[in-house]
Design a protein around this motif. Structure first.
Motif, mmCIF file in Angstrom:
data_model
loop_
_atom_site.group_PDB
_atom_site.id
_atom_site.type_symbol
_atom_site.label_atom_id
_atom_site.label_comp_id
_atom_site.label_asym_id
_atom_site.label_seq_id
_atom_site.Cartn_x
_atom_site.Cartn_y
_atom_site.Cartn_z
ATOM 1 N N MET A 16 11.238 80.142 20.105
ATOM 2 C CA MET A 16 11.602 79.797 21.755
ATOM 3 C C MET A 16 11.983 78.843 22.043
ATOM 4 O O MET A 16 12.098 78.140 20.786
ATOM 5 C CB MET A 16 9.906 80.000 22.135
ATOM 6 C CG MET A 16 10.053 81.322 21.962
ATOM 7 S SD MET A 16 10.522 82.849 23.157
ATOM 8 C CE MET A 16 10.455 82.189 24.419
ATOM 9 N N PRO A 17 12.576 78.216 23.073
ATOM 10 C CA PRO A 17 13.247 77.048 23.326
ATOM 11 C C PRO A 17 11.984 76.695 24.150
ATOM 12 O O PRO A 17 11.165 76.432 23.957
ATOM 13 C CB PRO A 17 13.995 77.385 24.295
ATOM 14 C CG PRO A 17 13.162 78.683 25.438
ATOM 15 C CD PRO A 17 13.047 79.666 24.377
ATOM 16 N N GLN A 18 12.713 74.679 23.086
ATOM 17 C CA GLN A 18 11.775 73.831 23.451
ATOM 18 C C GLN A 18 11.225 72.896 24.709
ATOM 19 O O GLN A 18 10.147 72.719 25.031
ATOM 20 C CB GLN A 18 11.974 72.331 22.395
ATOM 21 C CG GLN A 18 11.866 72.684 21.203
ATOM 22 C CD GLN A 18 11.242 73.382 20.346
ATOM 23 O OE1 GLN A 18 9.825 72.247 20.313
ATOM 24 N NE2 GLN A 18 10.830 74.065 19.868
ATOM 25 N N ALA A 64 11.584 76.493 29.983
ATOM 26 C CA ALA A 64 12.020 77.337 30.148
ATOM 27 C C ALA A 64 11.382 78.717 31.761
ATOM 28 O O ALA A 64 11.970 79.477 32.206
ATOM 29 C CB ALA A 64 12.612 78.831 29.369
ATOM 30 N N VAL A 65 10.230 78.724 31.620
ATOM 31 C CA VAL A 65 8.803 79.681 32.020
ATOM 32 C C VAL A 65 8.071 79.121 32.807
ATOM 33 O O VAL A 65 7.802 77.924 32.198
ATOM 34 C CB VAL A 65 8.984 80.665 31.641
ATOM 35 C CG1 VAL A 65 7.757 81.417 32.501
ATOM 36 C CG2 VAL A 65 9.176 81.399 29.898
ATOM 37 N N TRP A 98 7.082 75.945 26.377
ATOM 38 C CA TRP A 98 7.822 75.388 26.281
ATOM 39 C C TRP A 98 7.628 76.691 28.184
ATOM 40 O O TRP A 98 8.589 76.765 28.833
ATOM 41 C CB TRP A 98 9.319 76.809 25.253
ATOM 42 C CG TRP A 98 8.264 77.854 24.994
ATOM 43 C CD1 TRP A 98 8.132 78.368 23.997
ATOM 44 C CD2 TRP A 98 8.008 79.612 25.536
ATOM 45 N NE1 TRP A 98 7.663 79.120 23.468
ATOM 46 C CE2 TRP A 98 7.402 80.210 25.049
ATOM 47 C CE3 TRP A 98 7.945 79.699 26.708
ATOM 48 C CZ2 TRP A 98 6.585 80.948 24.508
ATOM 49 C CZ3 TRP A 98 7.886 81.489 27.103
ATOM 50 C CH2 TRP A 98 6.882 82.114 26.053
ATOM 51 N N ALA A 99 6.695 76.694 28.476
ATOM 52 C CA ALA A 99 5.919 77.021 30.166
ATOM 53 C C ALA A 99 5.004 76.158 30.434
ATOM 54 O O ALA A 99 4.251 75.608 30.283
ATOM 55 C CB ALA A 99 4.889 78.221 29.234
ATOM 56 N N ARG A 100 5.540 76.050 31.928
ATOM 57 C CA ARG A 100 5.214 74.798 32.432
ATOM 58 C C ARG A 100 4.078 75.642 33.316
ATOM 59 O O ARG A 100 4.518 76.483 34.699
ATOM 60 C CB ARG A 100 6.229 74.271 32.955
ATOM 61 C CG ARG A 100 5.286 73.293 34.770
ATOM 62 C CD ARG A 100 6.229 72.538 35.298
ATOM 63 N NE ARG A 100 6.390 73.243 36.296
ATOM 64 C CZ ARG A 100 7.405 73.480 37.766
ATOM 65 N NH1 ARG A 100 6.106 71.396 37.875
ATOM 66 N NH2 ARG A 100 7.614 74.086 38.410
ATOM 67 N N ALA A 119 8.021 77.821 41.393
ATOM 68 C CA ALA A 119 8.899 77.279 40.348
ATOM 69 C C ALA A 119 10.407 76.970 40.507
ATOM 70 O O ALA A 119 11.162 77.380 41.669
ATOM 71 C CB ALA A 119 8.294 79.072 39.846
ATOM 72 N N ARG A 120 10.830 76.654 39.621
ATOM 73 C CA ARG A 120 11.748 75.534 39.325
ATOM 74 C C ARG A 120 12.313 76.195 38.161
ATOM 75 O O ARG A 120 14.010 75.731 37.844
ATOM 76 C CB ARG A 120 12.143 74.077 39.687
ATOM 77 C CG ARG A 120 11.515 73.750 41.139
ATOM 78 C CD ARG A 120 11.959 74.215 41.994
ATOM 79 N NE ARG A 120 11.658 73.901 43.427
ATOM 80 C CZ ARG A 120 11.313 74.207 44.086
ATOM 81 N NH1 ARG A 120 10.514 75.398 43.433
ATOM 82 N NH2 ARG A 120 10.667 73.886 45.239
#
Length: 223
Positions: free
Chosen positions: A1-3, A6-7, A30-32, A74-75
């Protein structure tokens, strides 16, 4: 998964102080998380802010109202939704992201988590039956092969913001599937573990609450 992030993960919240720390602690790097607070009177907001988690204060009551407010803040490229009651593990979000990556890239994609209860307590019989009937009705209308119209969902952020889902109550997930299907999106499901929630649900914790939720969803289907 991206560092990198991404979500963005929208957490509709109403008095979930008991469960929120567990949910936030298990959120992937990688999730906020974004807490969409719907009028909590407990320490939910304080818990989120103490962990530097963005809080969107939602004045209009309703599950859909909280989801929509979180969505509009969300961004990240992708946005997900999941309950903040510890019934869903944030680590399951990776399953939805992988399904999204495997979908055709020429159209938006909506991935819905199909709940797999780990115990009888996780999903009472009345709710399993109601959900089974609902999923069949959605299939007849859209052709989408979903086993569950569940609370864990993931989609392309901008496309979902532009989809203009209008329901502000319990019909929000159903309308999301209907609008996405009619707009030509890829709509798919992936199994996710479903745990016994912390505390009693404000929506489906009683027969009356379950009936209201089914009514809201049926209203959207009939519109």
């Amino acid at each position: 998964m991206p560092q990198s992030v991404a979500v963005d993960v929208v957490l509709p919240c109403l008095d979930e102080a008991e469960a929120l720390p567990w949910v936030l602690d298990r959120m992937p790097s990688w999730a906020r998380p974004i807490v969409a607070d719907n009028g909590s009177t407990d320490a939910s907001v304080d818990i989120a802010r103490s962990r530097r988690v963005p809080v969107v204060e939602v004045v209009q009551r309703g599950y859909g109202a909280a989801c929509h407010a979180g969505l509009m803040s969300a961004r990240a490229p992708l946005v997900a939704f999941m309950d903040a009651d510890a019934s869903l593990d944030p680590r399951s979000l990776e399953l939805l992201v992988m399904a999204h990556l495997e979908a055709p890239a020429d159209r938006p994609c909506l991935v819905v988590g199909a709940r797999q209860p780990v115990s009888r307590a996780a999903w009472p019989a009345r709710l399993r039956l109601a959900n089974r009937v609902l999923a069949r009705r959605v299939h007849r209308v859209t052709g989408a092969g979903l086993d569950d119209i569940g609370p864990m969902r993931l989609a392309d952020t901008v496309a979902l913001q532009d989809l203009a889902v209008g329901d502000r109550r319990s019909g929000y997930p159903v309308e999301t599937v209907l609008r996405a299907s009619r707009a030509g999106w890829t709509v798919t499901g992936v199994p996710v573990p479903y745990l016994a929630r912390a505390g009693r649900s404000k929506v489906t914790g009683t027969w009356l609450g379950a009936a209201r939720a089914v009514h809201d969803m049926s209203r959207v289907l009939s519109a």
